[in-house]
Design an enzyme around this catalytic site. Sequence first.
Site, PDB file in Angstrom:
ATOM      1  N   HIS A 105       0.822  -1.211   0.000  1.00 35.27           N
ATOM      2  CA  HIS A 105       0.000   0.000   0.000  1.00 35.27           C
ATOM      3  C   HIS A 105       0.860   1.267   0.000  1.00 35.27           C
ATOM      4  CE1 HIS A 105      -3.167  -2.828   1.198  1.00 35.27           C
ATOM      5  NE2 HIS A 105      -4.035  -1.895   0.877  1.00 35.27           N
ATOM      6  N   LEU A 107       3.141   2.054   2.287  1.00 34.78           N
ATOM      7  CA  LEU A 107       3.421   2.552   3.640  1.00 34.78           C
ATOM      8  C   LEU A 107       4.899   2.434   4.002  1.00 34.78           C
ATOM      9  CD1 LEU A 107       0.287   1.177   5.510  1.00 34.78           C
ATOM     10  CD2 LEU A 107       0.577   3.331   4.297  1.00 34.78           C
ATOM     11  N   GLY A 108       5.542   1.337   3.613  1.00 31.28           N
ATOM     12  CA  GLY A 108       6.979   1.206   3.849  1.00 31.28           C
ATOM     13  C   GLY A 108       7.736   2.284   3.091  1.00 31.28           C
ATOM     14  N   LYS A 109       7.314   2.533   1.861  1.00 29.86           N
ATOM     15  CA  LYS A 109       7.916   3.603   1.051  1.00 29.86           C
ATOM     16  C   LYS A 109       7.749   4.952   1.746  1.00 29.86           C
ATOM     17  CE  LYS A 109       7.507   5.886  -3.394  1.00 29.86           C
ATOM     18  NZ  LYS A 109       6.654   6.127  -4.527  1.00 29.86           N
ATOM     19  N   ASN A 135      15.413 -12.357   5.086  1.00 27.33           N
ATOM     20  CA  ASN A 135      14.215 -11.565   4.809  1.00 27.33           C
ATOM     21  C   ASN A 135      14.319 -11.006   3.383  1.00 27.33           C
ATOM     22  OD1 ASN A 135      12.004  -9.863   4.772  1.00 27.33           O
ATOM     23  ND2 ASN A 135      12.352  -9.065   6.826  1.00 27.33           N
ATOM     24  N   GLU A 136      14.044 -11.880   2.422  1.00 30.46           N
ATOM     25  CA  GLU A 136      14.256 -11.548   1.015  1.00 30.46           C
ATOM     26  C   GLU A 136      13.404 -10.378   0.533  1.00 30.46           C
ATOM     27  OE1 GLU A 136      13.774 -15.225  -1.114  1.00 30.46           O
ATOM     28  OE2 GLU A 136      15.412 -16.182   0.022  1.00 30.46           O
ATOM     29  N   TYR A 142      15.000  -2.732   0.047  1.00 28.98           N
ATOM     30  CA  TYR A 142      16.142  -1.849   0.329  1.00 28.98           C
ATOM     31  C   TYR A 142      17.042  -1.714  -0.897  1.00 28.98           C
ATOM     32  CZ  TYR A 142      14.514  -2.630   5.091  1.00 28.98           C
ATOM     33  OH  TYR A 142      13.744  -2.722   6.209  1.00 28.98           O
TER      34      TYR A 142
END
Length: 173
Positions: A105, A107-109, A135-136, A142
Site C-alpha cells: 500500500h 506505507l513502507g515507502k 528476509n528476502e 532496500y
Amino acid sequence: MAITVKKCTIEDLSELQKISKVTFTETFEEHNAPEHLNAYLEKAYNSGQLASELANPSSEFYFVCYNEETAGYLKINTGDAQTEPMGKEALEIERIYVKNKYHKHGLGKRLMEEAFDIAARGMKTKIWLGVWENNENAIAFYDKKGFVQQGSHSFYMGDDEQVDLIMVKTITP
C-alpha cells in the site's frame, strides 16, 4: 486512502508497544521457535525499554497510519543511539515495520521517505540499517531504494544468534 505519518511521544507508549509486537511477530514467527521469539518480544518491547527509547533525544519513532489506523512504524537513531558506531554523519533505521495486511500500500515507502527527509534536515551523508539475511522481501525493497550491503552483525532472537546484513545508502544533504 489517506496515509499519514505522526511522530510518537511518551503518550503513544501503549500503541507503540502494541504495533511493535504485532508487526515483529507477523514478520518473524514462522521462522523462529516460540521461546526465542517471546524472549525477544519481552526484552525489546517491554514498557520500560520502549519508554527509555522514547526518552532518548537521539532516537525517534513515527507511526504510519492508513485511514487513521496505525499500520506500522519507524524507529531512527543518530549519534550514540545507533546500534553500530557509524559516526555522526549517519542515520540508522533501526526498525521499519508495516502490518501484513497493509503491505503493498506504499506505507513502507512512505516511512522510508520520512527517514530520508529527517536525514536531509540533519545533514546526514548516509543512512544504514540491519536486515535479517533471510528476509528476502525486505532486502529487495532496500535494494530498490539504493541500499548496498556493507557488512553484517549478529542479532539475537532470544538465545538464537542470527545474522543481519548491514546495508548503507550514501545521500547528499
